[in-house]
Design a protein around this motif. Structure first.
Motif, PDB file in Angstrom:
ATOM      1  N   ASN A 179      -5.404  -4.614   0.561  1.00 40.63           N
ATOM      2  CA  ASN A 179      -5.441  -3.878  -0.560  1.00 40.63           C
ATOM      3  C   ASN A 179      -5.857  -4.670  -1.997  1.00 40.63           C
ATOM      4  O   ASN A 179      -5.275  -5.683  -1.965  1.00 40.63           O
ATOM      5  CB  ASN A 179      -4.023  -3.040  -0.803  1.00 40.63           C
ATOM      6  CG  ASN A 179      -4.123  -2.036  -2.082  1.00 40.63           C
ATOM      7  OD1 ASN A 179      -4.561  -2.600  -3.022  1.00 40.63           O
ATOM      8  ND2 ASN A 179      -3.087  -0.979  -1.719  1.00 40.63           N
ATOM      9  N   SER A 197       0.843  -1.146   0.001  1.00 38.25           N
ATOM     10  CA  SER A 197      -0.029  -0.063   0.022  1.00 38.25           C
ATOM     11  C   SER A 197       0.801   1.473   0.050  1.00 38.25           C
ATOM     12  O   SER A 197       0.701   2.167  -0.653  1.00 38.25           O
ATOM     13  CB  SER A 197      -0.888  -0.089   1.273  1.00 38.25           C
ATOM     14  OG  SER A 197      -1.821  -1.137   1.111  1.00 38.25           O
ATOM     15  N   THR A 198       1.811   1.266   0.836  1.00 37.63           N
ATOM     16  CA  THR A 198       2.544   2.656   0.782  1.00 37.63           C
ATOM     17  C   THR A 198       3.731   2.604  -0.292  1.00 37.63           C
ATOM     18  O   THR A 198       3.770   3.692  -0.962  1.00 37.63           O
ATOM     19  CB  THR A 198       3.598   2.433   2.113  1.00 37.63           C
ATOM     20  OG1 THR A 198       4.332   1.157   2.252  1.00 37.63           O
ATOM     21  CG2 THR A 198       2.635   2.757   3.299  1.00 37.63           C
ATOM     22  N   LEU A 199       4.085   1.596  -0.864  1.00 36.17           N
ATOM     23  CA  LEU A 199       4.980   1.481  -2.097  1.00 36.17           C
ATOM     24  C   LEU A 199       4.285   2.002  -3.188  1.00 36.17           C
ATOM     25  O   LEU A 199       4.798   2.661  -4.119  1.00 36.17           O
ATOM     26  CB  LEU A 199       5.724   0.308  -2.318  1.00 36.17           C
ATOM     27  CG  LEU A 199       6.754  -0.364  -1.599  1.00 36.17           C
ATOM     28  CD1 LEU A 199       7.083  -1.603  -1.879  1.00 36.17           C
ATOM     29  CD2 LEU A 199       7.791   0.686  -1.868  1.00 36.17           C
ATOM     30  N   THR A 200       2.970   1.652  -3.216  1.00 34.62           N
ATOM     31  CA  THR A 200       2.173   2.147  -4.419  1.00 34.62           C
ATOM     32  C   THR A 200       1.361   3.575  -4.056  1.00 34.62           C
ATOM     33  O   THR A 200       0.396   3.876  -4.924  1.00 34.62           O
ATOM     34  CB  THR A 200       1.090   0.986  -4.737  1.00 34.62           C
ATOM     35  OG1 THR A 200       0.330   0.638  -3.733  1.00 34.62           O
ATOM     36  CG2 THR A 200       1.888  -0.178  -5.445  1.00 34.62           C
ATOM     37  N   HIS A 201       1.494   3.957  -2.974  1.00 31.71           N
ATOM     38  CA  HIS A 201       0.935   5.454  -2.664  1.00 31.71           C
ATOM     39  C   HIS A 201      -0.687   5.446  -2.432  1.00 31.71           C
ATOM     40  O   HIS A 201      -1.165   6.328  -2.448  1.00 31.71           O
ATOM     41  CB  HIS A 201       1.416   6.522  -3.553  1.00 31.71           C
ATOM     42  CG  HIS A 201       2.649   6.656  -3.606  1.00 31.71           C
ATOM     43  ND1 HIS A 201       3.380   7.571  -2.884  1.00 31.71           N
ATOM     44  CD2 HIS A 201       3.720   6.316  -4.516  1.00 31.71           C
ATOM     45  CE1 HIS A 201       4.766   7.704  -3.183  1.00 31.71           C
ATOM     46  NE2 HIS A 201       4.946   6.854  -3.972  1.00 31.71           N
ATOM     47  N   ASN A 202      -1.230   4.203  -2.102  1.00 29.46           N
ATOM     48  CA  ASN A 202      -2.334   4.023  -1.857  1.00 29.46           C
ATOM     49  C   ASN A 202      -2.372   3.983  -0.270  1.00 29.46           C
ATOM     50  O   ASN A 202      -2.334   2.894   0.596  1.00 29.46           O
ATOM     51  CB  ASN A 202      -2.866   2.484  -2.188  1.00 29.46           C
ATOM     52  CG  ASN A 202      -4.448   2.192  -2.151  1.00 29.46           C
ATOM     53  OD1 ASN A 202      -5.062   2.942  -1.236  1.00 29.46           O
ATOM     54  ND2 ASN A 202      -5.137   1.600  -2.610  1.00 29.46           N
ATOM     55  N   THR A 203      -2.651   5.050   0.387  1.00 35.43           N
ATOM     56  CA  THR A 203      -2.675   5.442   1.680  1.00 35.43           C
ATOM     57  C   THR A 203      -4.191   5.400   2.348  1.00 35.43           C
ATOM     58  O   THR A 203      -4.412   5.915   3.339  1.00 35.43           O
ATOM     59  CB  THR A 203      -2.031   6.728   2.024  1.00 35.43           C
ATOM     60  OG1 THR A 203      -2.494   7.708   1.665  1.00 35.43           O
ATOM     61  CG2 THR A 203      -0.528   6.508   1.660  1.00 35.43           C
TER      62      THR A 203
END
Length: 130
Positions: A34, A7-13
């Protein structure tokens, strides 16, 4: 940890993936895995058994559906079905193959289904390789 990292690597926060307290106030009452992680997981699991060493290019995904959520602690297993195949018009050594991939949780509930199209090297081309 996988969900957090993905989630954080793909900027889906989105809080639904990261914040347990917030998620308790939402429809499912707990954090959701996710869905893009679920997609990547089920697409990747079948590589070793289905397409390792034969994929030239991934051409696309269609009909991606998430009929049930995936929760922390769920165990996911997959099945892959070859739906169609045809000769490539641009490469004599390859064909176009359409797969349907389905992912299930430990309760045998369908949690994801999708179609993947790949440019695959033909068996006859593999047999002729040095």
């Amino acid at each position: 940890t996988d969900n957090l990292l993905f989630s954080t690597l793909t900027h889906n926060t989105a809080w639904l993936h990261l914040d347990e307290e917030y998620s308790k106030t939402q429809m499912f009452g707990k954090r959701l895995v996710n869905s893009n992680f679920t997609l990547s997981l089920v697409a990747g699991v079948g590589v070793t058994e289905m397409t390792l060493g034969t994929t030239i290019a991934n051409l696309g995904y269609t009909d991606v559906k998430f009929p049930k959520p995936v929760f922390f602690g769920d165990t996911i297993y997959t099945e892959t079905e070859v739906l169609s195949k045809r000769e490539s018009k641009s490469r004599a050594d390859a064909g176009i193959v359409e797969f349907e991939i389905r992912g299930f949780n430990q309760r045998d509930e369908l949690v994801i289904s999708l179609r993947r199209t790949g440019l695959m090297i033909k068996r006859s081309s593999l047999d002729q390789a040095p």
